[in-house]
Write a protein that holds these residues in place. Structure first.
Motif, PDB file in Angstrom:
ATOM      1  N   THR A  26       0.828  -1.216  -0.032  1.00  0.00           N
ATOM      2  CA  THR A  26       0.166   0.057  -0.165  1.00  0.00           C
ATOM      3  C   THR A  26       1.007   1.333  -0.225  1.00  0.00           C
ATOM      4  O   THR A  26       0.440   2.305  -0.416  1.00  0.00           O
ATOM      5  CB  THR A  26      -0.908   0.090   1.090  1.00  0.00           C
ATOM      6  N   ASP A  27       2.200   1.027   0.326  1.00  0.00           N
ATOM      7  CA  ASP A  27       3.091   2.393   0.367  1.00  0.00           C
ATOM      8  C   ASP A  27       4.548   1.833   0.380  1.00  0.00           C
ATOM      9  O   ASP A  27       4.841   0.906   1.010  1.00  0.00           O
ATOM     10  CB  ASP A  27       2.784   3.108   1.673  1.00  0.00           C
ATOM     11  N   ARG A  45       4.041  -0.239  -4.492  1.00  0.00           N
ATOM     12  CA  ARG A  45       2.627   0.314  -4.158  1.00  0.00           C
ATOM     13  C   ARG A  45       1.717  -0.148  -5.368  1.00  0.00           C
ATOM     14  O   ARG A  45       2.240   0.076  -6.351  1.00  0.00           O
ATOM     15  CB  ARG A  45       2.666   1.728  -3.985  1.00  0.00           C
TER      16      ARG A  45
END
Length: 96
Positions: A26-27, A45
């Motif tokens: 997600t990051d 990501r």
């Protein structure tokens, strides 16, 4: 039914996962080494990877912080509780 966990790692930190069915970044970005697989994986990501059941995975953050959602199969207790909840909350007179 899968149970999501969140994994957060600082740069150059690592974690060992066992029993995960999927990892989705997600990051940041992650470097994955999966036992028994010939090649390492690099995911960023928005990317994810499905894992074989029981695989042991070494995960390292390439950029800080790296965050990922890790899906794990629900255990028998969680599956039984979910089934019980579904039965307990169905309308009266409903039949399967």
């Amino acid at each position: 039914m899968n149970r999501p966990d969140t994994l957060t790692l600082d740069r150059d930190r690592f974690a060992t996962l066992r029993g995960a069915s999927q990892i989705r970044v997600t990051d940041g970005s992650l470097w994955l080494t999966v036992d028994g697989e010939p090649d390492d994986l690099f995911i960023e990501r928005g990317q994810g990877v499905a894992l074989r059941p029981g695989a042991r995975v070494l995960v390292q953050a390439l950029r800080a912080p790296a965050r990922a959602v890790v899906l794990r199969p629900a255990g028998w207790r969680e599956r039984a509780f979910a089934a019980w909840q579904a039965l307990a909350h169905r309308p009266a007179g409903a039949h399967s």
